[in-house]
Write an enzyme that holds these catalytic residues in place. Structure first.
Site, short mmCIF file in Angstrom:
data_model
loop_
_atom_site.label_atom_id
_atom_site.label_comp_id
_atom_site.label_asym_id
_atom_site.label_seq_id
_atom_site.Cartn_x
_atom_site.Cartn_y
_atom_site.Cartn_z
N THR A 145 32.12 53.69 25.43
CA THR A 145 33.02 52.53 25.49
C THR A 145 34.18 52.72 24.50
O THR A 145 35.31 52.35 24.78
CB THR A 145 32.24 51.24 25.18
OG1 THR A 145 31.11 51.20 26.05
CG2 THR A 145 33.07 50.01 25.40
N LYS A 176 34.52 34.73 31.85
CA LYS A 176 34.54 34.81 30.38
C LYS A 176 34.91 33.44 29.81
O LYS A 176 34.05 32.58 29.74
CB LYS A 176 35.46 35.95 29.96
CG LYS A 176 34.93 37.27 30.55
CD LYS A 176 35.49 38.49 29.91
CE LYS A 176 35.13 39.76 30.64
NZ LYS A 176 33.71 40.12 30.55
N SER A 205 39.79 44.06 24.69
CA SER A 205 38.54 43.49 24.18
C SER A 205 37.81 44.39 23.20
O SER A 205 36.97 43.92 22.44
CB SER A 205 37.62 43.15 25.34
OG SER A 205 37.15 44.33 25.94
N HIS A 229 40.57 38.52 29.27
CA HIS A 229 40.04 38.02 27.99
C HIS A 229 40.91 36.92 27.40
O HIS A 229 40.68 36.51 26.26
CB HIS A 229 39.89 39.18 27.00
CG HIS A 229 38.78 40.08 27.40
ND1 HIS A 229 37.46 39.81 27.09
CD2 HIS A 229 38.76 41.22 28.14
CE1 HIS A 229 36.69 40.75 27.60
NE2 HIS A 229 37.45 41.62 28.25
N THR A 263 33.91 41.55 52.06
CA THR A 263 32.80 41.11 51.22
C THR A 263 32.63 39.59 51.32
O THR A 263 33.59 38.87 51.57
CB THR A 263 33.01 41.57 49.74
OG1 THR A 263 31.81 41.35 49.02
CG2 THR A 263 34.14 40.85 49.06
N THR A 264 31.39 39.14 51.16
CA THR A 264 31.08 37.71 51.26
C THR A 264 31.82 36.92 50.18
O THR A 264 31.91 37.36 49.03
CB THR A 264 29.56 37.51 51.13
OG1 THR A 264 28.93 38.27 52.16
CG2 THR A 264 29.16 36.05 51.27
C1 LIG Z 1 39.78 43.74 30.64
C2 LIG Z 1 38.79 43.44 31.70
N1 LIG Z 1 39.22 43.32 32.98
C3 LIG Z 1 38.36 43.06 33.98
C4 LIG Z 1 37.01 42.90 33.74
C5 LIG Z 1 36.08 42.61 34.90
O1 LIG Z 1 35.78 41.26 34.93
P1 LIG Z 1 34.43 40.73 35.62
O2 LIG Z 1 33.37 40.79 34.58
O3 LIG Z 1 34.78 39.33 36.05
O4 LIG Z 1 34.14 41.62 36.76
C6 LIG Z 1 36.51 43.01 32.46
C7 LIG Z 1 35.05 42.82 32.23
O5 LIG Z 1 34.42 42.84 31.29
C8 LIG Z 1 37.41 43.29 31.39
O6 LIG Z 1 36.99 43.43 30.14
#
Ligand SMILES: Cc1ncc(COP(=O)(O)O)c(C=O)c1O
Length: 347
Positions: free
Chosen positions: A305, A190, A131, A159, A219-220
């Site tokens: 990032t 997403k 991403s 993604h 977890t719930t």
């Molecule tokens: C490549 C990738 N995997 C997993 C996730 C985690 O997904 P979630 O936002 O559903 O926790 C993200 C989140 O942005 C991501 O970019």
């Protein structure tokens, strides 16, 4: 899909019928018919025997990689250097050996694979769409190596699900590689526009993750109305390709418009378009200018990032962006750098 009338109506109906919460963990009263229906819809859309739902894509990765890394004796995980934090955390919790290969570099991956005895269990962990880079993984080349060196494959399609593949099953589905991947992980927050995450795989793998995964057990569960929304989003996108076709058109027109204005961007072939800026303050100032002066929200992506010096603006068109919006974006982007500097937003 978060505003899709069918998805909203089904979520609202379920909310009225079942209330807001799931009432417990999956093993203690939290498994409701809606979550089972969701797991079936996902397995069908992805093209795997079974699926397991988690409260987020993050938890899905963290749990599944942790379990696989702990259950396979002496396993080594080979991980793409750009893998998401949730995968990194899952591998860390697995406490097994991990080796990082250069991003999308199959030759480097092979160099590493060659160093381990054939009989030693190996997992190759990677993503289909990165991403931050906006590029695709060389899925078939990695699967060829997995076959050659007897490695297990784990692919994050967060993604890509909903957006690629005939049934929205992701890039692996689009390039007929689904059966070459052992575990496909995906997100519901997403492309599907809801909340939650999943892994899809064989019955044996899913039962193993279900039986030993702390992020599944302790977890719930996802609430029924969220499960209903996700089920209908997954089903809709597994029958309708209209949204995917429209999305592709809008992405192509955005890239064409950027080229026409000579705005440099990295074209990795995906729907994510990174525009290189190369300076964190300038990147933030340009994003501020776009938002406050032009009413356009574009994410500035800064360190940590991405590495310092590679700061970028990230453009992610949707099927609903119009030609007028694309034109306004390009015109604003063309002005943004100069305006940000001239207005002394950057020291
Ligand atoms: C490549 C990738 N995997 C997993 C996730 C985690 O997904 P979630 O936002 O559903 O926790 C993200 C989140 O942005 C991501 O970019």
């Amino acid at each position: 899909m978060g505003h899709h009338p069918v998805v909203v109506a089904e979520a609202a109906a379920e909310l009225k019928a079942s209330g807001v919460g799931a009432g417990g963990t999956r093993n203690i009263s939290g498994t409701h018919p809606g979550i089972i229906a969701l797991e079936r819809a996902i397995a069908k859309a992805i093209g795997k025997a079974c699926a397991l739902v988690f409260t987020s894509g993050y938890v899905a990765n963290e749990t599944a990689l942790q379990v696989l890394g702990r259950m396979l004796p002496g396993v080594v995980i080979l991980s793409d250097e750009k893998n998401h934090a949730s995968m990194i955390e899952g591998m860390r919790l697995a406490r097994c050996e991990r080796v990082i290969f250069r991003h999308n570099d199959a030759a480097h991956l092979e160099e590493i694979l060659r160093q381990f005895p054939r009989e030693r269990p190996k997992i190759i962990a990677f993503e289909s769409v990165y991403s931050m880079e906006g590029d695709f993984a060389p899925i078939h080349s990695i699967c060829d190596l997995a076959r050659k060196y007897q490695a297990f494959t784990y692919l994050d399609e967060t993604h890509a699900v909903g957006l690629y593949g005939l049934k929205g099953g992701g890039v692996a589905q689009e390039i007929q590689a689904t059966q070459r991947i052992d575990v496909i992980q995906g997100g519901l927050g997403k492309g599907y526009g809801t909340i939650g995450g999943f892994v899809a795989a064989s019955q044996l793998i899913i039962d193993t993750i279900r039986s030993f995964g702390p992020g599944f057990i302790f977890t719930t569960a996802l609430p029924p109305h969220c499960a209903a929304a996700a089920t209908h989003s997954v089903r809709w996108l597994s029958h309708s390709s209209e949204e995917r076709a429209l999305h592709r058109e809008v992405v192509a027109s955005t890239k064409e418009a950027l080229r026409k204005r000579q705005i440099p961007f990295h074209d990795g072939g995906t729907h994510i378009i990174p525009i290189q800026v190369g300076d964190s303050r300038l990147c933030q100032a340009m994003a501020d200018y776009l938002l406050f002066e032009r009413g356009i929200y574009i994410q500035p992506i800064n360190y940590p990032t991405v590495p310092r010096g590679t700061e970028r603006l990230r453009v992610t068109p949707t099927p609903f962006h119009t030609p007028e919006m694309i034109e306004a974006l390009c015109e604003a982007l063309a002005a943004a750098r100069g305006e940000a500097v001239a207005s002394r937003m950057v020291a």
